[in-house]
Write a protein that holds these residues in place. Sequence first.
Motif, PDB file in Angstrom:
ATOM      1  N   ASP A   1      28.632  16.798  27.487  1.00 51.86           N
ATOM      2  CA  ASP A   1      29.236  17.578  28.566  1.00 51.86           C
ATOM      3  C   ASP A   1      30.423  16.805  29.123  1.00 51.86           C
ATOM      4  O   ASP A   1      30.268  15.733  29.711  1.00 51.86           O
ATOM      5  CB  ASP A   1      28.231  17.881  29.671  1.00 51.86           C
ATOM      6  CG  ASP A   1      28.756  18.928  30.642  1.00 51.86           C
ATOM      7  OD1 ASP A   1      29.766  18.651  31.304  1.00 51.86           O
ATOM      8  OD2 ASP A   1      28.171  20.022  30.717  1.00 51.86           O
ATOM      9  N   ALA A   2      31.611  17.379  28.940  1.00 52.07           N
ATOM     10  CA  ALA A   2      32.855  16.742  29.378  1.00 52.07           C
ATOM     11  C   ALA A   2      33.532  17.541  30.474  1.00 52.07           C
ATOM     12  O   ALA A   2      34.744  17.436  30.666  1.00 52.07           O
ATOM     13  CB  ALA A   2      33.800  16.583  28.185  1.00 52.07           C
ATOM     14  N   THR A   3      32.765  18.333  31.206  1.00 49.65           N
ATOM     15  CA  THR A   3      33.362  19.238  32.187  1.00 49.65           C
ATOM     16  C   THR A   3      33.597  18.612  33.552  1.00 49.65           C
ATOM     17  O   THR A   3      34.536  18.986  34.263  1.00 49.65           O
ATOM     18  CB  THR A   3      32.483  20.479  32.392  1.00 49.65           C
ATOM     19  OG1 THR A   3      31.228  20.071  32.970  1.00 49.65           O
ATOM     20  CG2 THR A   3      32.239  21.206  31.081  1.00 49.65           C
ATOM     21  N   GLY A   4      32.723  17.704  33.978  1.00 46.34           N
ATOM     22  CA  GLY A   4      32.770  17.222  35.358  1.00 46.34           C
ATOM     23  C   GLY A   4      32.253  18.244  36.350  1.00 46.34           C
ATOM     24  O   GLY A   4      32.389  18.064  37.559  1.00 46.34           O
ATOM     25  N   SER A   5      31.631  19.306  35.858  1.00 46.53           N
ATOM     26  CA  SER A   5      31.045  20.350  36.707  1.00 46.53           C
ATOM     27  C   SER A   5      29.551  20.120  36.832  1.00 46.53           C
ATOM     28  O   SER A   5      28.842  20.080  35.820  1.00 46.53           O
ATOM     29  CB  SER A   5      31.312  21.732  36.103  1.00 46.53           C
ATOM     30  OG  SER A   5      30.447  22.710  36.643  1.00 46.53           O
ATOM     31  N   ASN A   6      29.061  19.986  38.081  1.00 48.77           N
ATOM     32  CA  ASN A   6      27.631  19.741  38.241  1.00 48.77           C
ATOM     33  C   ASN A   6      26.805  20.927  37.749  1.00 48.77           C
ATOM     34  O   ASN A   6      25.680  20.760  37.260  1.00 48.77           O
ATOM     35  CB  ASN A   6      27.298  19.416  39.697  1.00 48.77           C
ATOM     36  CG  ASN A   6      27.505  20.588  40.635  1.00 48.77           C
ATOM     37  OD1 ASN A   6      28.566  21.221  40.632  1.00 48.77           O
ATOM     38  ND2 ASN A   6      26.516  20.885  41.456  1.00 48.77           N
ATOM     39  N   LYS A   7      27.353  22.138  37.853  1.00 45.39           N
ATOM     40  CA  LYS A   7      26.624  23.308  37.363  1.00 45.39           C
ATOM     41  C   LYS A   7      26.492  23.275  35.852  1.00 45.39           C
ATOM     42  O   LYS A   7      25.421  23.545  35.300  1.00 45.39           O
ATOM     43  CB  LYS A   7      27.328  24.586  37.822  1.00 45.39           C
ATOM     44  CG  LYS A   7      27.280  24.808  39.323  1.00 45.39           C
ATOM     45  CD  LYS A   7      27.972  26.102  39.720  1.00 45.39           C
ATOM     46  CE  LYS A   7      27.892  26.324  41.228  1.00 45.39           C
ATOM     47  NZ  LYS A   7      28.611  27.567  41.643  1.00 45.39           N
ATOM     48  N   SER A   8      27.577  22.948  35.169  1.00 43.45           N
ATOM     49  CA  SER A   8      27.525  22.837  33.718  1.00 43.45           C
ATOM     50  C   SER A   8      26.597  21.700  33.298  1.00 43.45           C
ATOM     51  O   SER A   8      25.782  21.857  32.378  1.00 43.45           O
ATOM     52  CB  SER A   8      28.925  22.584  33.159  1.00 43.45           C
ATOM     53  OG  SER A   8      28.877  22.385  31.758  1.00 43.45           O
TER      54      SER A   8
END
Length: 342
Positions: free
Chosen positions: A236-243
């Motif tokens: 996971d490379a999004t930096g989104s806590n939801k993702s």
Amino acid sequence: MKAIQLQEPKRFEYVDIDEPGDPGPGQALVRTHRMGICGTDISGYLGKMPFFSYPRVPGHELGVEVVAVGNGVTNVKPGDRCSVEPYMNCGTCYACRKGNGNCCEKLNVIGVMVDGGLCERFTIRAEKLHPSAKLNMEQLALVETLAIGCHANDRGNPGTGDHALIIGAGPIGLATLEFARLTGASITVMDMNPDRLDFCRRTYNIDHTIQFKGDGSEADQVLDITSGDKYAVVTDATGSNKSMSSALSYVAHTGSLVYVGITTQEVSFLHPTLHKPEITLKASRNALPSDFGRIIGLIEDGTIDTDPWVTHRTNFDSVVADFDTLTKPETGVIKAVIEVAN
């Protein structure tokens, strides 16, 4: 000496700072030519980077020229073009003693915790410079981004034939993709932005892409692509806590999940989601010194082509005016580079 300083979130200013002076023993004085803008810089600008402090001269993805060296320096000489390894580790803590200075307990990353390279000249420990006689300054500025992806891929360690999912097709996700494709894994990329997924298909011939819509259709596509197995490795490379919270649902039984993106928010999931499939959960922070030499060699021999990456360029005099636009995926930006000096 001219520099650009982020005073607080969303407020850059041109400032004059002291000249760095002559390099001391083990140091080098360098001139900044190119700086890549990465997710850390954008998060710092938006006030969402937990390790960032203000005011700060940013800049850690750098292509530099050696101007002078101090006593005892043998790895570089004046005139050398170099990529910068920006992780100033202590060398004595537990992580450093194990050879993992990338996550030193007292780590200072230039441009994040201490001032970086968005200035005319600065001094740095010479051991942190990685020279190349072949690469241009823009290529050298991209080495550090690629190193983040190299280390993240090594943390997940997908094998030939494994199904591997990369969530987030920004620069760090693409850097991870560069190295995942060298393993022989069957790669899927997931992102909300269809243009970035199209970039992955065109540039890397990725057969499997999933546009995240949040309607549950992603789960069905995951099962279809993997014949019901899910993914041996998810990064996971999004930096989104939801993702990051939902990424566990894509991991195969006995698979691994790597968090390379960073968030200031809470990441949460039900424990059985982790426990039942015996998932290995890992973080990936920064990169190792050996990654830089490996990447320089891969660019030099043509295995990695950085040309498609850079979609936007600006110069030192235009950074303050342009930076906000360069944070917005809807502008088509994948990677932006600042020309600090010719």
